[in-house]
Design an enzyme around this catalytic site. Structure first.
Site, PDB file in Angstrom:
ATOM      1  N   ILE A 227      25.274  18.081  71.241  1.00  0.00           N
ATOM      2  CA  ILE A 227      23.904  18.103  71.746  1.00  0.00           C
ATOM      3  C   ILE A 227      23.843  18.823  73.084  1.00  0.00           C
ATOM      4  O   ILE A 227      24.465  18.411  74.057  1.00  0.00           O
ATOM      5  CB  ILE A 227      23.333  16.678  71.890  1.00  0.00           C
ATOM      6  CG1 ILE A 227      23.558  15.867  70.605  1.00  0.00           C
ATOM      7  CG2 ILE A 227      21.858  16.747  72.264  1.00  0.00           C
ATOM      8  CD1 ILE A 227      22.966  16.492  69.361  1.00  0.00           C
ATOM      9  N   LYS A 228      23.058  19.880  73.105  1.00  0.00           N
ATOM     10  CA  LYS A 228      22.892  20.668  74.331  1.00  0.00           C
ATOM     11  C   LYS A 228      21.745  20.071  75.146  1.00  0.00           C
ATOM     12  O   LYS A 228      20.633  19.912  74.639  1.00  0.00           O
ATOM     13  CB  LYS A 228      22.588  22.119  73.950  1.00  0.00           C
ATOM     14  CG  LYS A 228      23.066  23.158  74.932  1.00  0.00           C
ATOM     15  CD  LYS A 228      22.884  24.530  74.294  1.00  0.00           C
ATOM     16  CE  LYS A 228      23.323  25.636  75.226  1.00  0.00           C
ATOM     17  NZ  LYS A 228      23.015  26.952  74.628  1.00  0.00           N
ATOM     18  N   ILE A 229      22.038  19.747  76.400  1.00  0.00           N
ATOM     19  CA  ILE A 229      21.074  19.066  77.260  1.00  0.00           C
ATOM     20  C   ILE A 229      20.979  19.807  78.589  1.00  0.00           C
ATOM     21  O   ILE A 229      22.013  20.165  79.168  1.00  0.00           O
ATOM     22  CB  ILE A 229      21.511  17.604  77.486  1.00  0.00           C
ATOM     23  CG1 ILE A 229      21.565  16.885  76.164  1.00  0.00           C
ATOM     24  CG2 ILE A 229      20.644  16.921  78.515  1.00  0.00           C
ATOM     25  CD1 ILE A 229      21.260  15.443  76.134  1.00  0.00           C
TER      26      ILE A 229
END
Length: 213
Positions: free
Chosen positions: A82-84
Site C-alpha cells: 500500500i502506497k501512502i
C-alpha cells in the site's frame, strides 16, 4: 540493487518482464488514470505478470479512510504493497497497517528526516524522489545516500525505493548511493540497454561476417 518498473501500462510491463529483471512494480493514481482503467483491474493484471511487490496507492487523505482503502487493496493479491503519502495522517495509517501485517510504501519523501519518521512508523518501503529534488536545485542522490547511511547505522529494515528516476545515470547513481531498489520508468529501462558503441559493434560484426561469405 533491485529493479522495479514504474508504470501502470500492462503492455510495457509485459515487454520488460521478458527480460527477467523485474523485482516489482510501482503505480500511482496519475499512472492509473493515464490508462483509463479501474485500479483493481490494472493491479490484478500486473500481479499476474510480476512476481514481487506491487505498489498501489490510496487516494484518501485522512487516516481512517486510508486504512479502510488499504485493507481493501491488500485483499487483491498477496504481493500488494500500500502506497501512502508522507503526511501526518499517512504516518498514522502506516502505524496501524504495519501492526496488521499490511506492507506499506511511504511515497513523496523529500528528506532523510521524512524517511526516518516513515521507517519508525513501520513502513516496509520509503520512496525518496530523486528527479523532483534535482528540479528545485537540490541533490536527490545525496538524499538517497543520507537515508541509506542512517538505515545502515541503526539497522533499519525498511527498504529504500529510489523514485522519480529521469535517466539511466540516475539509476547508476542511486545504486552507488546504497538504494535497495530503483523504480524505473519504461522509457528509461529501454535507454539502459542501449549504447552507441554497442550499435556500432553489432554493425561491424555483421559487416565483417557478410564480407567473409
Amino acid at each position: 540493487m533491485k529493479i522495479f518498473i514504474d508504470t501502470a501500462n500492462v503492455e510495457e510491463i509485459k515487454r520488460i518482464s521478458k527480460w527477467g529483471i523485474l523485482d516489482g512494480a510501482t503505480t500511482n493514481p496519475s499512472l492509473i488514470a493515464k490508462e483509463g482503467r479501474q485500479l483493481k483491474e490494472v493491479v490484478e493484471e500486473i500481479c499476474s505478470i510480476v512476481d514481487g511487490p506491487i505498489s498501489a496507492e490510496v487516494i484518501s487523505l485522512n487516516c481512517d479512510a486510508m486504512v479502510k482503502e488499504a485493507r481493501d487493496l491488500a485483499k487483491i493479491h498477496k504481493n500488494i504493497v500500500i502506497k501512502i503519502p508522507m503526511c501526518e495522517e499517512g504516518i498514522k495509517a502506516v502505524n496501524i497497517l504495519s501492526k496488521e501485517g499490511i506492507r506499506t510504501n511511504v511515497t513523496l519523501i523529500f528528506s532523510p528526516q521524512q524517511a526516518l519518521i516513515a521507517a519508525k512508523a513501520g513502513a516496509s518501503f520509503v520512496s525518496p524522489f530523486v528527479g523532483r529534488l534535482d528540479d528545485i536545485g537540490m541533490d536527490g542522490v545525496s538524499s538517497i545516500k543520507d537515508i541509506a547511511e542512517i538505515f545502515k547505522i541503526y539497522d533499519i529494515k525498511t527498504e529504500i525505493i529510489a523514485a522519480s528516476i529521469r535517466h539511466p545515470m540516475h539509476v547508476l547513481e542511486v545504486a552507488k548511493a546504497g538504494s535497495h531498489i530503483a523504480t524505473v520508468p519504461y522509457k528509461v529501462l529501454m535507454q539502459m540497454i542501449k549504447h552507441p558503441l554497442t550499435d556500432i559493434g553489432i554493425e561491424k560484426f555483421l559487416e565483417d561476417y557478410n564480407k567473409s561469405k
